[in-house]
Design a protein around this motif. Structure first.
Motif, PDB file in Angstrom:
ATOM      1  N   LYS A  78       2.707  46.449 -33.950  1.00 13.04           N
ATOM      2  CA  LYS A  78       1.259  46.449 -34.169  1.00 13.04           C
ATOM      3  C   LYS A  78       0.804  47.815 -34.683  1.00 13.04           C
ATOM      4  O   LYS A  78       0.106  47.924 -35.696  1.00 13.04           O
ATOM      5  N   TRP A 167      -8.870  39.471 -40.691  1.00 13.90           N
ATOM      6  CA  TRP A 167      -8.049  38.416 -40.087  1.00 13.90           C
ATOM      7  C   TRP A 167      -7.208  37.705 -41.148  1.00 13.90           C
ATOM      8  O   TRP A 167      -6.108  37.229 -40.848  1.00 13.90           O
ATOM      9  N   ALA A 171      -3.804  38.819 -39.180  1.00 14.71           N
ATOM     10  CA  ALA A 171      -3.918  37.999 -37.966  1.00 14.71           C
ATOM     11  C   ALA A 171      -2.705  38.142 -37.054  1.00 14.71           C
ATOM     12  O   ALA A 171      -2.828  38.210 -35.817  1.00 14.71           O
ATOM     13  N   GLU A 172      -1.517  38.205 -37.648  1.00 15.17           N
ATOM     14  CA  GLU A 172      -0.286  38.293 -36.857  1.00 15.17           C
ATOM     15  C   GLU A 172      -0.263  39.543 -35.989  1.00 15.17           C
ATOM     16  O   GLU A 172       0.289  39.537 -34.874  1.00 15.17           O
ATOM     17  N   SER A 175      -3.527  39.885 -32.891  1.00  7.15           N
ATOM     18  CA  SER A 175      -3.605  38.877 -31.839  1.00  7.15           C
ATOM     19  C   SER A 175      -2.926  39.400 -30.586  1.00  7.15           C
ATOM     20  O   SER A 175      -2.076  40.287 -30.650  1.00  7.15           O
ATOM     21  N   GLU A 176      -3.268  38.820 -29.460  1.00  8.63           N
ATOM     22  CA  GLU A 176      -2.608  39.161 -28.208  1.00  8.63           C
ATOM     23  C   GLU A 176      -1.216  38.541 -28.188  1.00  8.63           C
ATOM     24  O   GLU A 176      -1.069  37.329 -28.375  1.00  8.63           O
ATOM     25  N   ASP A 223      -9.891  36.133 -21.765  1.00  5.11           N
ATOM     26  CA  ASP A 223      -8.865  35.833 -22.762  1.00  5.11           C
ATOM     27  C   ASP A 223      -9.494  35.325 -24.054  1.00  5.11           C
ATOM     28  O   ASP A 223      -9.076  35.691 -25.161  1.00  5.11           O
ATOM     29  N   LYS A 227     -10.191  36.911 -28.805  1.00  6.88           N
ATOM     30  CA  LYS A 227      -9.980  36.196 -30.059  1.00  6.88           C
ATOM     31  C   LYS A 227     -11.181  36.430 -30.980  1.00  6.88           C
ATOM     32  O   LYS A 227     -12.272  36.794 -30.520  1.00  6.88           O
ATOM     33  N   ASN A 234     -16.781  40.534 -36.235  1.00  6.68           N
ATOM     34  CA  ASN A 234     -15.595  41.085 -35.583  1.00  6.68           C
ATOM     35  C   ASN A 234     -15.179  42.412 -36.218  1.00  6.68           C
ATOM     36  O   ASN A 234     -15.570  42.731 -37.345  1.00  6.68           O
ATOM     37  N   LEU A 267      -6.741  44.479 -31.428  1.00 11.09           N
ATOM     38  CA  LEU A 267      -7.114  43.084 -31.612  1.00 11.09           C
ATOM     39  C   LEU A 267      -8.202  43.014 -32.676  1.00 11.09           C
ATOM     40  O   LEU A 267      -8.762  44.036 -33.087  1.00 11.09           O
ATOM     41  N   TYR A 268      -8.532  41.794 -33.100  1.00 10.95           N
ATOM     42  CA  TYR A 268      -9.659  41.569 -34.010  1.00 10.95           C
ATOM     43  C   TYR A 268     -10.639  40.658 -33.285  1.00 10.95           C
ATOM     44  O   TYR A 268     -10.398  39.461 -33.104  1.00 10.95           O
ATOM     45  N   CYS A 269     -11.743  41.241 -32.827  1.00  7.11           N
ATOM     46  CA  CYS A 269     -12.721  40.483 -32.052  1.00  7.11           C
ATOM     47  C   CYS A 269     -14.020  41.291 -32.004  1.00  7.11           C
ATOM     48  O   CYS A 269     -14.194  42.235 -32.784  1.00  7.11           O
TER      49      CYS A 269
END
Length: 405
Positions: A78, A167, A171-172, A175-176, A223, A227, A234, A267-269
């Motif tokens: 990451k 994203w 995205a890969e 993400s968590e 959780d 996302k 985001n 993350l992307y959120c």
């Protein structure tokens, strides 16, 4: 096998000085535990005009469990992708608008940064909460970091003549990881067990049933907040802004400047999960009651300034009213994430080394159980017990007793 070749050393020097290498060596960066997973080293290079210091983060060379865990969770991957691709497209800014140390050299197993301690930045103590000035400096750097996501997306949208999202391409890596589920569940169970022993609410009727039933529900909501949101804009979020990931410098004018490091849990959120969790990781309940509105206002002010410098209308990203709503909705993430993090970061330096430098204990508390360890530390340390239970009881009072969720 040497970590660096002579060519590597010369490349690093070219990024920051015109000097030539005479000799170089590496040492441990600190005799205290700096991070929990990566290995941290100091690269010292003697040149024809003086000595240079650099900070090195690499996959652990001698701790096989940690090295494997980093690979399985993709945390190092990451950070590698962020540093080597996306962050190169972000503006690092100038002067006091800088939000991270300079990256000088990178490969998949190793990163080299400027050593900001040579620029008079210091890392705060993990066993203490941050001061008002330190918190506000961190708020500003977080806002500048998040602004870069918006700026890049706006620029790409104009270039492509269509709405663009990070994203789409990352995205890969935003993400968590599935491997992180066990760590979160183990930490959640430890929080529940800690509350059974130390909570001021433990004498209430059906308290055990209440926390056994409701706390997992809160973690499930949290959780979902990790996302991408369909409601708010985001951004790339750090997700782990606590004292070991922040460096501070006291300026001549008395102000404080912050740099944020370690982007392996991105993350992307919604970015408010970063702001709210940073606040809960690093402050007391009293501090939050007195200063939360100031911190929200300051974040939005700095974010707005960064966007306006790029001729981006802040209200096209998020207006102040929606930002406050997003912050309020993010509190369930902030408090559950703090329930996972604070019992770890509040440990003394000796206890952290004892736990995290022993592969068997480290593996156990990451994926099996850490309840007894935390309960025992609380028996030994009143300071630890007070800090952890204040945070956990705040969670109980906010979402279970006052039933705000």
């Amino acid at each position: 096998m040497e970590l660096f070749s002579e060519d590597d050393i010369n490349f690093i020097l070219e990024q920051c000085t015109k000097s030539k290498s005479l000799n170089w060596h590496i040492t441990e960066y600190s005799n205290t535990l700096v991070g929990y997973l990566g290995e941290h080293l100091s690269l010292i290079v003697d040149t024809d005009i003086g000595r240079n210091f650099f900070f090195v983060k690499c996959v652990p060379r001698f701790d096989q469990w940690k090295a494997n865990y980093l690979r399985e969770t993709s945390f190092f991957d990451k950070e590698y992708i962020m540093l080597s691709t996306l962050f190169k497209k972000f503006r690092d800014n100038d002067g006091l608008r800088i939000w991270r140390p300079k990256l000088l050299y990178i490969r998949k197993d190793l990163f080299v940064f400027e050593d900001v301690t040579q620029l008079d930045y210091t890392m705060p103590s993990n066993t203490s909460t941050l001061s008002y000035d330190e918190i506000m400096a961190t708020v500003a750097s977080l806002a500048r970091f998040h602004a870069q996501s918006y700026i890049h997306e706006e620029e790409q949208s104009m270039l492509l003549c269509r709405p663009y999202s990070l994203w789409d391409d990352y995205a890969e890596y935003l993400s968590e990881p599935a491997k992180g589920v066990a760590w979160r569940e183990t930490g959640m169970r430890a929080a529940i067990d800690f509350l059974k022993v130390y909570s001021e609410f433990r004498s209430k009727n059906d308290f055990v049933k209440l926390i056994e039933d409701r706390i997992p529900e809160l973690f499930s909501i949290a959780d979902d907040l990790m996302k991408p949101s369909t409601k708010y804009r985001n951004a790339v979020v750090h997700r782990d802004v606590w004292s070991n990931n922040i460096f501070f410098k006291k300026l001549e004018n008395g102000n404080t400047h912050a740099l944020i490091v370690d982007y392996q849990t991105v993350l992307y959120c919604v970015p408010t999960i970063d702001l709210s969790s940073m606040i809960y990781f690093n402050t007391t309940k009293k501090f939050r009651l007195e200063n939360t509105n100031r911190m929200i206002d300051y974040y939005y002010e700095v974010l707005s300034d960064e966007l306006e410098l790029e001729n981006i209308d802040k209200t096209s990203i998020i207006n102040k009213c929606d930002f406050v709503k997003s912050y309020t909705e993010s509190l369930v993430f902030a408090m559950t994430q703090a329930a996972l993090i604070v019992p770890i970061i509040a440990m003394s330096a000796d206890k952290r080394k004892e736990v995290f430098e022993n592969p068997e204990i480290c593996a156990k508390i990451n994926e099996v159980s850490r309840s007894q360890e935390f309960i025992e530390i609380a028996k030994e340390s009143k300071t630890y017990r007070i800090r952890v239970i204040e945070l956990l009881d705040d969670l109980v009072e906010t979402f279970l007793i006052n039933n705000k969720q």
